[in-house]
Scaffold this motif. Structure first.
Motif, PDB file in Angstrom:
ATOM      1  N   ARG A  89      -8.379  17.076 -14.824  1.00 36.10           N
ATOM      2  CA  ARG A  89      -9.826  17.321 -14.839  1.00 36.10           C
ATOM      3  C   ARG A  89     -10.435  17.088 -13.455  1.00 36.10           C
ATOM      4  NH1 ARG A  89     -12.642  13.268 -18.191  1.00 36.10           N
ATOM      5  NH2 ARG A  89     -10.908  13.707 -19.570  1.00 36.10           N
ATOM      6  N   ASN A  90      -9.827  16.217 -12.665  1.00 35.49           N
ATOM      7  CA  ASN A  90     -10.310  15.930 -11.320  1.00 35.49           C
ATOM      8  C   ASN A  90      -9.797  16.937 -10.290  1.00 35.49           C
ATOM      9  OD1 ASN A  90     -11.842  13.719 -12.052  1.00 35.49           O
ATOM     10  ND2 ASN A  90     -10.180  12.270 -11.731  1.00 35.49           N
ATOM     11  N   GLY A  91      -9.270  18.062 -10.763  1.00 35.14           N
ATOM     12  CA  GLY A  91      -8.862  19.139  -9.858  1.00 35.14           C
ATOM     13  C   GLY A  91      -7.435  19.069  -9.352  1.00 35.14           C
ATOM     14  N   LYS A  92      -6.641  18.141  -9.840  1.00 34.07           N
ATOM     15  CA  LYS A  92      -5.240  18.034  -9.426  1.00 34.07           C
ATOM     16  C   LYS A  92      -4.385  18.920 -10.315  1.00 34.07           C
ATOM     17  CE  LYS A  92      -5.979  14.378  -6.711  1.00 34.07           C
ATOM     18  NZ  LYS A  92      -5.454  14.004  -5.455  1.00 34.07           N
ATOM     19  N   LYS A  93      -3.297  19.429  -9.753  1.00 39.31           N
ATOM     20  CA  LYS A  93      -2.368  20.260 -10.525  1.00 39.31           C
ATOM     21  C   LYS A  93      -1.435  19.373 -11.345  1.00 39.31           C
ATOM     22  CE  LYS A  93      -2.256  24.088  -7.314  1.00 39.31           C
ATOM     23  NZ  LYS A  93      -1.449  24.920  -6.438  1.00 39.31           N
ATOM     24  N   ARG A  94      -1.001  19.899 -12.488  1.00 44.00           N
ATOM     25  CA  ARG A  94      -0.018  19.191 -13.326  1.00 44.00           C
ATOM     26  C   ARG A  94       1.253  19.014 -12.502  1.00 44.00           C
ATOM     27  NH1 ARG A  94       0.981  18.318 -18.757  1.00 44.00           N
ATOM     28  NH2 ARG A  94       3.168  18.462 -19.357  1.00 44.00           N
ATOM     29  N   PRO A  95       1.796  17.800 -12.403  1.00 46.72           N
ATOM     30  CA  PRO A  95       2.995  17.569 -11.595  1.00 46.72           C
ATOM     31  C   PRO A  95       4.178  18.440 -12.055  1.00 46.72           C
ATOM     32  CG  PRO A  95       1.959  15.494 -12.162  1.00 46.72           C
ATOM     33  CD  PRO A  95       1.264  16.557 -12.959  1.00 46.72           C
ATOM     34  N   ALA A  96       4.893  18.988 -11.100  1.00 49.39           N
ATOM     35  CA  ALA A  96       6.015  19.877 -11.394  1.00 49.39           C
ATOM     36  C   ALA A  96       7.185  19.133 -12.042  1.00 49.39           C
ATOM     37  CB  ALA A  96       6.482  20.558 -10.112  1.00 49.39           C
ATOM     38  N   CYS A  97       7.268  17.828 -11.877  1.00 46.58           N
ATOM     39  CA  CYS A  97       8.401  17.061 -12.411  1.00 46.58           C
ATOM     40  C   CYS A  97       8.338  16.864 -13.923  1.00 46.58           C
ATOM     41  CB  CYS A  97       8.462  15.696 -11.734  1.00 46.58           C
ATOM     42  SG  CYS A  97       7.028  14.657 -12.067  1.00 46.58           S
ATOM     43  N   LEU A  98       7.211  17.191 -14.557  1.00 49.70           N
ATOM     44  CA  LEU A  98       7.050  16.947 -15.988  1.00 49.70           C
ATOM     45  C   LEU A  98       7.831  17.939 -16.825  1.00 49.70           C
ATOM     46  CD1 LEU A  98       3.229  16.260 -16.126  1.00 49.70           C
ATOM     47  CD2 LEU A  98       5.072  14.591 -16.222  1.00 49.70           C
ATOM     48  N   LEU A  99       8.349  17.453 -17.947  1.00 53.51           N
ATOM     49  CA  LEU A  99       9.013  18.331 -18.902  1.00 53.51           C
ATOM     50  C   LEU A  99       7.936  19.042 -19.729  1.00 53.51           C
ATOM     51  CD1 LEU A  99      11.836  15.968 -20.161  1.00 53.51           C
ATOM     52  CD2 LEU A  99      12.036  17.848 -18.531  1.00 53.51           C
ATOM     53  N   PRO A 100       8.193  20.275 -20.144  1.00 51.96           N
ATOM     54  CA  PRO A 100       7.197  20.982 -20.954  1.00 51.96           C
ATOM     55  C   PRO A 100       7.041  20.311 -22.324  1.00 51.96           C
ATOM     56  CG  PRO A 100       9.204  22.286 -20.753  1.00 51.96           C
ATOM     57  CD  PRO A 100       9.379  21.063 -19.902  1.00 51.96           C
ATOM     58  N   VAL A 101       5.832  20.365 -22.857  1.00 49.86           N
ATOM     59  CA  VAL A 101       5.551  19.814 -24.172  1.00 49.86           C
ATOM     60  C   VAL A 101       5.679  20.925 -25.181  1.00 49.86           C
ATOM     61  CG1 VAL A 101       3.821  18.653 -25.577  1.00 49.86           C
ATOM     62  CG2 VAL A 101       3.987  18.145 -23.139  1.00 49.86           C
ATOM     63  N   LYS A 102       6.457  20.690 -26.235  1.00 45.77           N
ATOM     64  CA  LYS A 102       6.689  21.741 -27.242  1.00 45.77           C
ATOM     65  C   LYS A 102       5.653  21.708 -28.307  1.00 45.77           C
ATOM     66  CE  LYS A 102      11.584  21.717 -26.380  1.00 45.77           C
ATOM     67  NZ  LYS A 102      12.889  21.458 -26.837  1.00 45.77           N
ATOM     68  N   LEU A 121       0.876   9.721 -17.339  1.00 48.38           N
ATOM     69  CA  LEU A 121      -0.104   9.035 -16.513  1.00 48.38           C
ATOM     70  C   LEU A 121       0.390   9.056 -15.080  1.00 48.38           C
ATOM     71  CD1 LEU A 121       0.811   5.857 -15.634  1.00 48.38           C
ATOM     72  CD2 LEU A 121       0.646   5.618 -18.079  1.00 48.38           C
ATOM     73  N   THR A 122      -0.544   8.917 -14.154  1.00 49.88           N
ATOM     74  CA  THR A 122      -0.184   8.857 -12.740  1.00 49.88           C
ATOM     75  C   THR A 122      -0.575   7.492 -12.202  1.00 49.88           C
ATOM     76  OG1 THR A 122      -2.306   9.754 -12.013  1.00 49.88           O
ATOM     77  CG2 THR A 122      -0.524  11.337 -12.395  1.00 49.88           C
ATOM     78  N   ILE A 123       0.232   6.998 -11.280  1.00 48.28           N
ATOM     79  CA  ILE A 123      -0.052   5.742 -10.593  1.00 48.28           C
ATOM     80  C   ILE A 123      -0.088   6.080  -9.107  1.00 48.28           C
ATOM     81  CG2 ILE A 123       0.717   3.397 -10.134  1.00 48.28           C
ATOM     82  CD1 ILE A 123       2.230   3.521 -12.822  1.00 48.28           C
ATOM     83  N   GLY A 124      -1.264   5.986  -8.518  1.00 44.35           N
ATOM     84  CA  GLY A 124      -1.419   6.411  -7.136  1.00 44.35           C
ATOM     85  C   GLY A 124      -1.214   7.915  -7.051  1.00 44.35           C
ATOM     86  N   GLU A 125      -0.724   8.364  -5.926  1.00 42.00           N
ATOM     87  CA  GLU A 125      -0.475   9.795  -5.709  1.00 42.00           C
ATOM     88  C   GLU A 125       0.977  10.184  -5.949  1.00 42.00           C
ATOM     89  OE1 GLU A 125      -2.620  12.355  -4.601  1.00 42.00           O
ATOM     90  OE2 GLU A 125      -4.280  10.972  -4.954  1.00 42.00           O
ATOM     91  N   ASP A 126       1.880   9.189  -6.028  1.00 38.14           N
ATOM     92  CA  ASP A 126       3.307   9.489  -5.991  1.00 38.14           C
ATOM     93  C   ASP A 126       4.107   9.132  -7.234  1.00 38.14           C
ATOM     94  OD1 ASP A 126       3.036  10.355  -3.298  1.00 38.14           O
ATOM     95  OD2 ASP A 126       3.050   8.269  -2.655  1.00 38.14           O
ATOM     96  N   ILE A 127       3.505   8.476  -8.214  1.00 35.93           N
ATOM     97  CA  ILE A 127       4.256   8.034  -9.384  1.00 35.93           C
ATOM     98  C   ILE A 127       3.698   8.706 -10.632  1.00 35.93           C
ATOM     99  CG2 ILE A 127       4.930   6.054 -10.795  1.00 35.93           C
ATOM    100  CD1 ILE A 127       4.540   4.345  -8.244  1.00 35.93           C
ATOM    101  N   VAL A 128       4.598   9.304 -11.424  1.00 36.60           N
ATOM    102  CA  VAL A 128       4.225   9.966 -12.671  1.00 36.60           C
ATOM    103  C   VAL A 128       5.110   9.399 -13.780  1.00 36.60           C
ATOM    104  CG1 VAL A 128       4.095  12.169 -13.895  1.00 36.60           C
ATOM    105  CG2 VAL A 128       3.628  12.087 -11.450  1.00 36.60           C
ATOM    106  N   VAL A 129       4.496   9.004 -14.902  1.00 34.71           N
ATOM    107  CA  VAL A 129       5.226   8.477 -16.056  1.00 34.71           C
ATOM    108  C   VAL A 129       4.879   9.355 -17.248  1.00 34.71           C
ATOM    109  CG1 VAL A 129       5.556   6.506 -17.578  1.00 34.71           C
ATOM    110  CG2 VAL A 129       5.097   6.132 -15.144  1.00 34.71           C
ATOM    111  N   GLN A 130       5.916   9.947 -17.878  1.00 32.51           N
ATOM    112  CA  GLN A 130       5.710  10.797 -19.048  1.00 32.51           C
ATOM    113  C   GLN A 130       6.384  10.136 -20.245  1.00 32.51           C
ATOM    114  OE1 GLN A 130       7.352  14.797 -18.809  1.00 32.51           O
ATOM    115  NE2 GLN A 130       5.765  15.576 -20.161  1.00 32.51           N
TER     116      GLN A 130
END
Length: 61
Positions: free
Chosen positions: A48-61, A12-21
């Motif tokens: 879906r809203n046109g944003k790119k998947r954050p680069a900081c995320l770990l890949p899902v296996k 999930l994202t919180i604002g533009e700068d916080i990502v929680v996986q």
């Protein structure tokens, strides 16, 4: 207060700068309390809203 259930690997994202996986187990419940002006989105809605998947995320296996 917002309550979401996320499966392992989802985020999930919180604002533009916080990502929680979430990792581990099959699902996790996340509770977030934030000001109404702050946008909180599931990752699938973020993308879906046109944003790119954050680069900081770990890949899902």
């Amino acid at each position: 207060m917002l309550s979401l259930q996320l499966n392992s690997g989802e985020y999930l994202t919180i604002g533009e700068d916080i990502v929680v996986q979430v990792f581990g187990g099959s699902a996790a419940r996340v509770m977030v309390q934030a000001p109404r002006e702050l946008t909180i989105l599931r990752g699938e809605v973020w993308e879906r809203n046109g944003k790119k998947r954050p680069a900081c995320l770990l890949p899902v296996k």
